[in-house]
Write a protein that holds these residues in place. Structure first.
Motif, PDB file in Angstrom:
ATOM      1  N   SER A  97      37.198 -41.033  41.819  1.00 20.46           N
ATOM      2  CA  SER A  97      36.914 -42.458  41.700  1.00 20.46           C
ATOM      3  C   SER A  97      35.870 -42.897  42.720  1.00 20.46           C
ATOM      4  O   SER A  97      35.044 -43.764  42.452  1.00 20.46           O
ATOM      5  N   GLU A  98      35.906 -42.303  43.896  1.00 14.76           N
ATOM      6  CA  GLU A  98      34.909 -42.611  44.921  1.00 14.76           C
ATOM      7  C   GLU A  98      33.517 -42.236  44.435  1.00 14.76           C
ATOM      8  O   GLU A  98      32.538 -42.965  44.658  1.00 14.76           O
ATOM      9  N   SER A  99      33.417 -41.103  43.737  1.00 17.30           N
ATOM     10  CA  SER A  99      32.138 -40.665  43.192  1.00 17.30           C
ATOM     11  C   SER A  99      31.623 -41.655  42.153  1.00 17.30           C
ATOM     12  O   SER A  99      30.424 -41.959  42.095  1.00 17.30           O
ATOM     13  N   SER A 100      32.516 -42.193  41.326  1.00 13.93           N
ATOM     14  CA  SER A 100      32.125 -43.181  40.322  1.00 13.93           C
ATOM     15  C   SER A 100      31.597 -44.447  40.982  1.00 13.93           C
ATOM     16  O   SER A 100      30.613 -45.040  40.539  1.00 13.93           O
ATOM     17  N   LEU A 101      32.265 -44.854  42.069  1.00 18.53           N
ATOM     18  CA  LEU A 101      31.810 -46.032  42.796  1.00 18.53           C
ATOM     19  C   LEU A 101      30.410 -45.803  43.346  1.00 18.53           C
ATOM     20  O   LEU A 101      29.566 -46.690  43.298  1.00 18.53           O
ATOM     21  N   ARG A 102      30.157 -44.603  43.866  1.00 21.24           N
ATOM     22  CA  ARG A 102      28.832 -44.283  44.409  1.00 21.24           C
ATOM     23  C   ARG A 102      27.764 -44.346  43.312  1.00 21.24           C
ATOM     24  O   ARG A 102      26.648 -44.793  43.535  1.00 21.24           O
ATOM     25  N   GLY A 131      42.327 -58.603  38.886  1.00 19.48           N
ATOM     26  CA  GLY A 131      41.165 -57.751  39.094  1.00 19.48           C
ATOM     27  C   GLY A 131      41.378 -56.694  40.168  1.00 19.48           C
ATOM     28  O   GLY A 131      42.065 -56.941  41.162  1.00 19.48           O
ATOM     29  N   ARG A 132      40.773 -55.545  39.969  1.00 17.07           N
ATOM     30  CA  ARG A 132      40.747 -54.490  40.982  1.00 17.07           C
ATOM     31  C   ARG A 132      39.618 -54.770  41.976  1.00 17.07           C
ATOM     32  O   ARG A 132      38.572 -55.303  41.600  1.00 17.07           O
ATOM     33  N   THR A 133      39.807 -54.388  43.223  1.00 12.32           N
ATOM     34  CA  THR A 133      38.837 -54.762  44.264  1.00 12.32           C
ATOM     35  C   THR A 133      37.608 -53.863  44.326  1.00 12.32           C
ATOM     36  O   THR A 133      36.727 -54.090  45.159  1.00 12.32           O
ATOM     37  N   GLY A 134      37.502 -52.883  43.450  1.00 11.55           N
ATOM     38  CA  GLY A 134      36.324 -52.016  43.450  1.00 11.55           C
ATOM     39  C   GLY A 134      35.036 -52.795  43.243  1.00 11.55           C
ATOM     40  O   GLY A 134      33.999 -52.470  43.838  1.00 11.55           O
ATOM     41  N   ILE A 135      35.077 -53.839  42.421  1.00  9.46           N
ATOM     42  CA  ILE A 135      33.875 -54.636  42.179  1.00  9.46           C
ATOM     43  C   ILE A 135      33.422 -55.321  43.464  1.00  9.46           C
ATOM     44  O   ILE A 135      32.221 -55.370  43.777  1.00  9.46           O
ATOM     45  N   ALA A 136      34.373 -55.851  44.237  1.00 12.77           N
ATOM     46  CA  ALA A 136      34.023 -56.511  45.492  1.00 12.77           C
ATOM     47  C   ALA A 136      33.433 -55.517  46.482  1.00 12.77           C
ATOM     48  O   ALA A 136      32.471 -55.826  47.197  1.00 12.77           O
ATOM     49  N   ARG A 137      33.986 -54.328  46.503  1.00  7.71           N
ATOM     50  CA  ARG A 137      33.472 -53.314  47.420  1.00  7.71           C
ATOM     51  C   ARG A 137      32.016 -52.984  47.104  1.00  7.71           C
ATOM     52  O   ARG A 137      31.190 -52.845  47.995  1.00  7.71           O
ATOM     53  N   VAL A 139      29.806 -54.947  45.638  1.00 12.17           N
ATOM     54  CA  VAL A 139      28.976 -56.098  45.982  1.00 12.17           C
ATOM     55  C   VAL A 139      28.680 -56.137  47.477  1.00 12.17           C
ATOM     56  O   VAL A 139      27.543 -56.377  47.899  1.00 12.17           O
ATOM     57  N   LEU A 140      29.698 -55.888  48.277  1.00 14.93           N
ATOM     58  CA  LEU A 140      29.549 -56.043  49.722  1.00 14.93           C
ATOM     59  C   LEU A 140      28.974 -54.807  50.405  1.00 14.93           C
ATOM     60  O   LEU A 140      28.399 -54.915  51.492  1.00 14.93           O
ATOM     61  N   GLU A 141      29.114 -53.649  49.783  1.00 14.44           N
ATOM     62  CA  GLU A 141      28.628 -52.418  50.401  1.00 14.44           C
ATOM     63  C   GLU A 141      27.181 -52.115  50.036  1.00 14.44           C
ATOM     64  O   GLU A 141      26.485 -51.386  50.750  1.00 14.44           O
ATOM     65  N   ALA A 142      26.700 -52.650  48.932  1.00 13.70           N
ATOM     66  CA  ALA A 142      25.325 -52.375  48.500  1.00 13.70           C
ATOM     67  C   ALA A 142      24.324 -52.801  49.571  1.00 13.70           C
ATOM     68  O   ALA A 142      24.522 -53.801  50.266  1.00 13.70           O
ATOM     69  N   GLU A 143      23.246 -52.039  49.682  1.00 13.59           N
ATOM     70  CA  GLU A 143      22.232 -52.327  50.694  1.00 13.59           C
ATOM     71  C   GLU A 143      21.316 -53.475  50.289  1.00 13.59           C
ATOM     72  O   GLU A 143      20.516 -53.954  51.094  1.00 13.59           O
ATOM     73  N   GLY A 188      28.485 -56.520  54.086  1.00 14.21           N
ATOM     74  CA  GLY A 188      28.876 -55.590  55.124  1.00 14.21           C
ATOM     75  C   GLY A 188      30.355 -55.628  55.474  1.00 14.21           C
ATOM     76  O   GLY A 188      30.812 -54.860  56.327  1.00 14.21           O
ATOM     77  N   MET A 189      31.122 -56.486  54.820  1.00 13.09           N
ATOM     78  CA  MET A 189      32.545 -56.629  55.140  1.00 13.09           C
ATOM     79  C   MET A 189      33.415 -55.889  54.125  1.00 13.09           C
ATOM     80  O   MET A 189      34.550 -56.274  53.846  1.00 13.09           O
ATOM     81  N   HIS A 190      32.888 -54.780  53.599  1.00 13.37           N
ATOM     82  CA  HIS A 190      33.583 -54.058  52.533  1.00 13.37           C
ATOM     83  C   HIS A 190      34.817 -53.291  53.007  1.00 13.37           C
ATOM     84  O   HIS A 190      35.555 -52.743  52.188  1.00 13.37           O
ATOM     85  N   THR A 191      35.026 -53.209  54.305  1.00 12.53           N
ATOM     86  CA  THR A 191      36.228 -52.520  54.806  1.00 12.53           C
ATOM     87  C   THR A 191      37.378 -53.495  55.055  1.00 12.53           C
ATOM     88  O   THR A 191      38.480 -53.067  55.403  1.00 12.53           O
TER      89      THR A 191
END
Length: 230
Positions: A97-102, A131-137, A139-143, A188-191
């Motif tokens: 799943s982490e790979s899919s997010l990447r 909703g699952r929080t993957g979408i938020a991650r 949005v916030l992690e993208a450069e 930047g607050m994805h954690t």
């Protein structure tokens, strides 16, 4: 080029003829820049219809099983999904799943348009789920700054009800596209899991406000054992 020909000269016109579609708010989708189309999910056919009726190319994260079929049928299915911008997503959890997010992040960092179902799976009963929080991650992690555009599919479950083997030709459907939401204040607050939940809930609230669906504050995946999901 193949994608453009397939969308504008073949699949798009055919889809509109088979399933009359009323689209509201397409102007809300930015012409360029990183965008996530955050949609409810009523039918397996949603991932085909939405990209065919809007101008921008959309990359949807589709379950990996669509890309692993055997024989001629499997090869044709794989070709269709790949050529229409679908990206295989492994939903087994962990590193997969982490790979899919990447992969999704790569689309956004190319300033592309990514389609996501925040619920994580198709609604088993036409209600809107948590909703699952993957979408938020993402949005916030993208450069790059990512705008989220809420989307509501209307009546698409009537085309392919769960368990149906063939679509119901002539079914009229609707697609509502809301105004973009800017979450740059949280970049930047994805954690921070509280921020992730807050962003996700805000997205789902916008979808709920645009939709006539009943909202259920539980994950749709909890019903998988009773009703197959997409």
């Amino acid at each position: 080029m193949f994608y453009w020909l397939l969308k504008h000269l073949v699949a798009g016109p055919i889809a509109r003829r088979l399933f009359p579609t009323v689209v509201e708010g397409e102007k809300n989708i930015p012409d360029k820049g990183a965008v996530i189309l955050a949609s409810n999910h009523l039918s397996v056919i949603d991932s085909f219809l939405l990209p065919l009726v809007i101008k921008r190319r959309v990359n949807f994260l589709a379950k990996s099983e669509y890309f692993t079929g055997k024989g001629i049928k499997g090869a044709l299915t794989r070709l269709f999904f790949t050529s229409t911008g679908m990206i295989p997503m492994d939903r087994s959890g962990g590193k997969a799943s982490e790979s899919s997010l990447r992969t999704g992040l790569e689309v956004l960092e190319r300033k592309g348009c990514l389609g996501i179902y925040p619920e994580g799976t198709r609604s088993p009963d036409a209600r809107l789920y948590r909703g699952r929080t993957g979408i938020a991650r993402m949005v916030l992690e993208a450069e790059t700054n990512v705008l989220v555009v809420p989307v509501v599919m209307v009546d698409t479950e009537k085309i392919m009800p769960i368990g149906a083997k063939r679509p119901k030709i002539g079914t009229q459907i609707g697609i509502k596209i809301g105004e973009p939401i800017d979450f740059s204040r949280y970049r930047g607050m994805h954690t921070n899991r509280f921020i992730l939940r807050s962003v996700t809930d805000e997205i789902m609230s916008e979808i709920a406000n645009m939709s006539e669906q009943v909202y259920a504050d539980v994950y749709a995946s909890k019903l998988r054992k009773a009703i197959p999901s997409s």
